[in-house]
Motif scaffolding. Structure first.
Motif, PDB file in Angstrom:
ATOM      1  N   ASP A 152       0.827  -1.207   0.000  1.00 51.86           N
ATOM      2  CA  ASP A 152       0.000   0.000   0.000  1.00 51.86           C
ATOM      3  C   ASP A 152       0.862   1.258   0.000  1.00 51.86           C
ATOM      4  O   ASP A 152       2.096   1.199   0.124  1.00 51.86           O
ATOM      5  N   SER A 153       0.182   2.388  -0.073  1.00 51.70           N
ATOM      6  CA  SER A 153       0.842   3.692  -0.048  1.00 51.70           C
ATOM      7  C   SER A 153       0.284   4.545   1.086  1.00 51.70           C
ATOM      8  O   SER A 153      -0.853   4.355   1.522  1.00 51.70           O
ATOM      9  N   LEU A 154       1.097   5.483   1.533  1.00 54.90           N
ATOM     10  CA  LEU A 154       0.682   6.484   2.517  1.00 54.90           C
ATOM     11  C   LEU A 154       1.378   7.780   2.174  1.00 54.90           C
ATOM     12  O   LEU A 154       2.485   7.775   1.615  1.00 54.90           O
ATOM     13  N   ARG A 155       0.754   8.879   2.529  1.00 50.73           N
ATOM     14  CA  ARG A 155       1.406  10.176   2.387  1.00 50.73           C
ATOM     15  C   ARG A 155       1.438  10.866   3.736  1.00 50.73           C
ATOM     16  O   ARG A 155       0.394  11.136   4.328  1.00 50.73           O
ATOM     17  N   LEU A 156       2.627  11.137   4.200  1.00 50.33           N
ATOM     18  CA  LEU A 156       2.803  11.878   5.437  1.00 50.33           C
ATOM     19  C   LEU A 156       2.933  13.365   5.138  1.00 50.33           C
ATOM     20  O   LEU A 156       3.448  13.751   4.086  1.00 50.33           O
ATOM     21  N   ASP A 200      19.146   4.705   0.899  1.00 45.90           N
ATOM     22  CA  ASP A 200      19.091   3.618  -0.077  1.00 45.90           C
ATOM     23  C   ASP A 200      17.871   2.735   0.136  1.00 45.90           C
ATOM     24  O   ASP A 200      17.331   2.174  -0.819  1.00 45.90           O
ATOM     25  N   SER A 201      17.431   2.604   1.374  1.00 46.17           N
ATOM     26  CA  SER A 201      16.321   1.696   1.673  1.00 46.17           C
ATOM     27  C   SER A 201      14.983   2.184   1.142  1.00 46.17           C
ATOM     28  O   SER A 201      14.046   1.390   1.005  1.00 46.17           O
ATOM     29  N   VAL A 202      14.874   3.475   0.853  1.00 47.70           N
ATOM     30  CA  VAL A 202      13.583   4.000   0.378  1.00 47.70           C
ATOM     31  C   VAL A 202      13.668   4.585  -1.018  1.00 47.70           C
ATOM     32  O   VAL A 202      12.626   4.934  -1.610  1.00 47.70           O
ATOM     33  N   LYS A 203      14.862   4.691  -1.564  1.00 45.41           N
ATOM     34  CA  LYS A 203      15.037   5.303  -2.880  1.00 45.41           C
ATOM     35  C   LYS A 203      14.219   4.545  -3.919  1.00 45.41           C
ATOM     36  O   LYS A 203      14.238   3.317  -3.980  1.00 45.41           O
ATOM     37  N   GLY A 204      13.464   5.292  -4.716  1.00 48.59           N
ATOM     38  CA  GLY A 204      12.615   4.686  -5.734  1.00 48.59           C
ATOM     39  C   GLY A 204      11.220   4.368  -5.248  1.00 48.59           C
ATOM     40  O   GLY A 204      10.329   4.100  -6.058  1.00 48.59           O
ATOM     41  N   ARG A 205      10.997   4.392  -3.934  1.00 48.53           N
ATOM     42  CA  ARG A 205       9.661   4.112  -3.378  1.00 48.53           C
ATOM     43  C   ARG A 205       9.067   5.334  -2.698  1.00 48.53           C
ATOM     44  O   ARG A 205       7.858   5.517  -2.703  1.00 48.53           O
ATOM     45  N   PHE A 206       9.902   6.150  -2.085  1.00 50.44           N
ATOM     46  CA  PHE A 206       9.448   7.328  -1.349  1.00 50.44           C
ATOM     47  C   PHE A 206       9.801   8.591  -2.122  1.00 50.44           C
ATOM     48  O   PHE A 206      10.832   8.645  -2.815  1.00 50.44           O
ATOM     49  N   THR A 207       8.950   9.608  -1.954  1.00 51.69           N
ATOM     50  CA  THR A 207       9.207  10.899  -2.573  1.00 51.69           C
ATOM     51  C   THR A 207       8.937  12.001  -1.570  1.00 51.69           C
ATOM     52  O   THR A 207       7.843  12.061  -0.995  1.00 51.69           O
ATOM     53  N   ILE A 208       9.932  12.858  -1.370  1.00 53.04           N
ATOM     54  CA  ILE A 208       9.750  14.024  -0.502  1.00 53.04           C
ATOM     55  C   ILE A 208       9.469  15.218  -1.404  1.00 53.04           C
ATOM     56  O   ILE A 208      10.096  15.388  -2.464  1.00 53.04           O
ATOM     57  N   SER A 209       8.536  16.053  -0.982  1.00 54.20           N
ATOM     58  CA  SER A 209       8.185  17.224  -1.787  1.00 54.20           C
ATOM     59  C   SER A 209       7.651  18.318  -0.889  1.00 54.20           C
ATOM     60  O   SER A 209       7.388  18.097   0.291  1.00 54.20           O
ATOM     61  N   THR A 227       3.655  23.034   3.556  1.00 56.39           N
ATOM     62  CA  THR A 227       3.642  21.626   3.926  1.00 56.39           C
ATOM     63  C   THR A 227       4.752  20.878   3.186  1.00 56.39           C
ATOM     64  O   THR A 227       4.969  21.116   1.992  1.00 56.39           O
ATOM     65  N   VAL A 228       5.416  20.000   3.893  1.00 56.54           N
ATOM     66  CA  VAL A 228       6.368  19.067   3.278  1.00 56.54           C
ATOM     67  C   VAL A 228       5.759  17.681   3.365  1.00 56.54           C
ATOM     68  O   VAL A 228       5.246  17.288   4.426  1.00 56.54           O
ATOM     69  N   TYR A 229       5.793  16.968   2.254  1.00 58.52           N
ATOM     70  CA  TYR A 229       5.163  15.665   2.176  1.00 58.52           C
ATOM     71  C   TYR A 229       6.209  14.555   2.054  1.00 58.52           C
ATOM     72  O   TYR A 229       7.307  14.774   1.547  1.00 58.52           O
ATOM     73  N   LEU A 230       5.805  13.381   2.492  1.00 61.19           N
ATOM     74  CA  LEU A 230       6.577  12.179   2.209  1.00 61.19           C
ATOM     75  C   LEU A 230       5.594  11.153   1.637  1.00 61.19           C
ATOM     76  O   LEU A 230       4.782  10.600   2.378  1.00 61.19           O
TER      77      LEU A 230
END
Length: 127
Positions: free
Chosen positions: A16-20, A62-71, A78-81
């Motif tokens: 699944d996905s989540l946005r923090l 490295d553990s989240v690269k390609g799966r997580f995006t910070i913006s 607001t800063v998102y993950l």
């Protein structure tokens, strides 16, 4: 005093996905470098992602690269993950951290690089 508030955590299933979200109290993230860290049970807090206030680039572990995006939104409120393809190893309390800086491209990967911290939001991924 700047207060950081995280939101968006929860219980999800693997894949699944989540946005923090991370917001400040009464001000914007202009001239702040912002990062996300996480701490899993029994483990040390670790760097996840960072975005300088220029937002010209972003950085990831490295553990989240390609799966997580910070913006960051255009108003720098607001800063998102964005977290995709979550797995059980992503289960942790996620913390937002910030540092005021005159260097538009500054970012850090150490906890000591950021003097401002939120209280954290729990993310639990069931397998």
């Amino acid at each position: 005093q700047v207060v950081l508030v995280e939101s968006g955590g929860g219980l999800v299933q693997a894949g699944d996905s989540l946005r923090l979200s991370c917001q400040t109290s009464g001000r914007t993230f202009n001239r702040y470098a912002v990062a996300w860290f996480r701490q899993a049970p029994g483990k040390e807090r670790e760097f996840v992602a960072a975005i300088p206030w220029s937002a010209r680039t972003t950085y990831y572990s490295d553990s989240v690269k390609g799966r997580f995006t910070i913006s960051r939104d255009n108003a720098a409120i607001t800063v998102y993950l964005q977290m995709n393809s979550l797995n059980a190893e992503d289960t942790a309390v996620y913390f937002c951290a910030a540092r005021a800086t005159i260097n538009a491209d500054y970012y850090g990967q150490r906890q000591s690089d950021y003097p401002l911290w939120g209280q954290g939001t729990q993310v639990t991924v069931s397998s």
